[in-house]
Design an enzyme around this catalytic site. Structure first.
Site, PDB file in Angstrom:
ATOM      1  N   HIS A  41      -7.908  -4.435  -2.322  1.00 23.96           N
ATOM      2  CA  HIS A  41      -6.710  -3.762  -1.838  1.00 23.96           C
ATOM      3  C   HIS A  41      -6.364  -4.320  -0.458  1.00 23.96           C
ATOM      4  O   HIS A  41      -7.218  -4.466   0.398  1.00 23.96           O
ATOM      5  CB  HIS A  41      -6.978  -2.261  -1.731  1.00 23.96           C
ATOM      6  CG  HIS A  41      -5.809  -1.466  -1.261  1.00 23.96           C
ATOM      7  ND1 HIS A  41      -4.890  -0.919  -2.130  1.00 23.96           N
ATOM      8  CD2 HIS A  41      -5.410  -1.114  -0.017  1.00 23.96           C
ATOM      9  CE1 HIS A  41      -3.979  -0.276  -1.433  1.00 23.96           C
ATOM     10  NE2 HIS A  41      -4.267  -0.380  -0.145  1.00 23.96           N
ATOM     11  N   ASP A  62      -9.565  -2.553  -6.888  1.00 23.49           N
ATOM     12  CA  ASP A  62      -8.791  -1.509  -6.219  1.00 23.49           C
ATOM     13  C   ASP A  62      -8.716  -0.281  -7.118  1.00 23.49           C
ATOM     14  O   ASP A  62      -7.642   0.095  -7.596  1.00 23.49           O
ATOM     15  CB  ASP A  62      -7.386  -2.046  -5.901  1.00 23.49           C
ATOM     16  CG  ASP A  62      -6.601  -1.147  -4.955  1.00 23.49           C
ATOM     17  OD1 ASP A  62      -7.159  -0.134  -4.491  1.00 23.49           O
ATOM     18  OD2 ASP A  62      -5.432  -1.480  -4.690  1.00 23.49           O
ATOM     19  N   CYS A  67       0.854  -1.195   0.000  1.00 25.31           N
ATOM     20  CA  CYS A  67       0.000   0.000   0.000  1.00 25.31           C
ATOM     21  C   CYS A  67       0.891   1.246   0.000  1.00 25.31           C
ATOM     22  O   CYS A  67       1.604   1.488  -0.965  1.00 25.31           O
ATOM     23  CB  CYS A  67      -0.956  -0.055   1.197  1.00 25.31           C
ATOM     24  SG  CYS A  67      -2.142   1.293   1.225  1.00 25.31           S
TER      25      CYS A  67
END
Length: 302
Positions: free
Chosen positions: A264, A233, A186
């Protein structure tokens, strides 16, 4: 509610949670908007609790595992936030120097999950180093909500320099061969992409669902890339076509995978967004990638 999977939640709740985790909405707004999906005695607060990490339940390698040697160490960052701190892990029985892997956390600092990732890498015979971007603010606070509140207080220009300094620190450690790679998740995936543009001697980079670098910086990348994306995502995936075009134009070696049906954060096994099959495959590919590129470089030096 017990341990849940992504399929147990309305997709819109997962999108709301993604917005909450990344600061687009606060806790109150999440609860207000999630309330419409609460039913059958389940409240919005219960939905949020079910989506939050369960660190202890997901831990794969204990911090006192006899197979590893782990410690928290300071490192200098003169262009960043000066005195920094990270988690250094190596296999306890290692003989000689090993390739290093920098492990870059999500936007909550060095939490127990990322420490566990570092320990897993040590068991795969790497020297793993996981810096804590929140060190200037006292370090990871032990609470995910508080960590999310602290993260926007960081000067991101200095924080990027902290990760550049962390890479240099790892490369210079006596346990490390001098060949290093980076894996990030991330926010950390974005940092992994950034480091690939900043470090000409980086051995390999593996961003998991990370923000892409500016197109004009892509030509600076020398390291091979292994890029992991989740299918569902939209926030991150919107930047992929331009990134891929820039990678092709610059002839950067890369492999990209999009994992069907995933959200995600699918590699994070502490939350319901975890997808076991996709995570195991992505991690297998990651270790194979590091073995191929980091250890091959070491053999060529010998």
């Amino acid at each position: 509610m017990g341990r849940k999977k992504a399929a147990d939640f309305d997709p819109d709740v997962l999108l709301l949670f993604d917005q909450y985790v990344h600061g687009a909405i606060d806790r109150r707004e999440f609860l207000e908007k999630a309330a419409r999906y609460a039913a059958g005695g389940v409240t919005a607060a219960m939905l949020l609790d079910a989506l939050n990490p369960r660190f202890a339940e997901a831990q794969q390698v204990a911090s006192d595992d006899a197979r590893i040697a782990a410690e928290y160490v300071p490192f200098p960052s003169p262009q960043g936030n000066a005195g920094m701190r990270g988690y250094l892990v190596r296999p306890a029985s290692a003989e000689g120097r090993l390739p290093g892997v920098l492990v870059v956390h999500e936007n909550r600092g060095l939490n127990p999950h990322i420490e566990d990732i570092a320990r897993r890498l040590a068991l795969d015979h790497f020297v793993a180093f996981a810096p804590d971007a929140l060190a200037p603010l006292g370090g990871y606070p032990g609470d995910e909500d508080r960590a999310r509140q602290l993260f926007p207080q960081l000067d991101q220009a200095k924080t990027r320099e902290d990760f550049v300094a962390a890479a240099a620190f790892l490369r210079g450690r006596p346990e490390c061969s001098g060949t290093i790679g980076v894996v990030g998740f991330c926010y950390g995936g974005g940092i992994a992409n950034m480091l690939a543009t900043r470090l000409p001697d980086l051995g390999a980079a593996v961003p998991f669902y990370g923000n892409q670098p500016a197109a004009e910086d892509v030509a600076k990348i020398r390291a091979p890339l292994l890029i992991h994306y989740a299918e569902h995502d939209p926030r991150i995936n919107a930047g992929w076509p331009a990134y891929e075009a820039a990678l092709k134009a610059a002839k950067v070696p890369y492999t990209a995978h999009v994992y069907p049906g995933t959200q995600h954060g699918f590699n994070n096994d502490t939350t319901p967004r975890y997808d076991e099959a996709a995570a195991k495959l992505a991690w297998k590919r990651t270790i194979e990638f590091f073995n191929a590129h980091l250890r091959t470089q070491e053999r060529s030096r010998s």
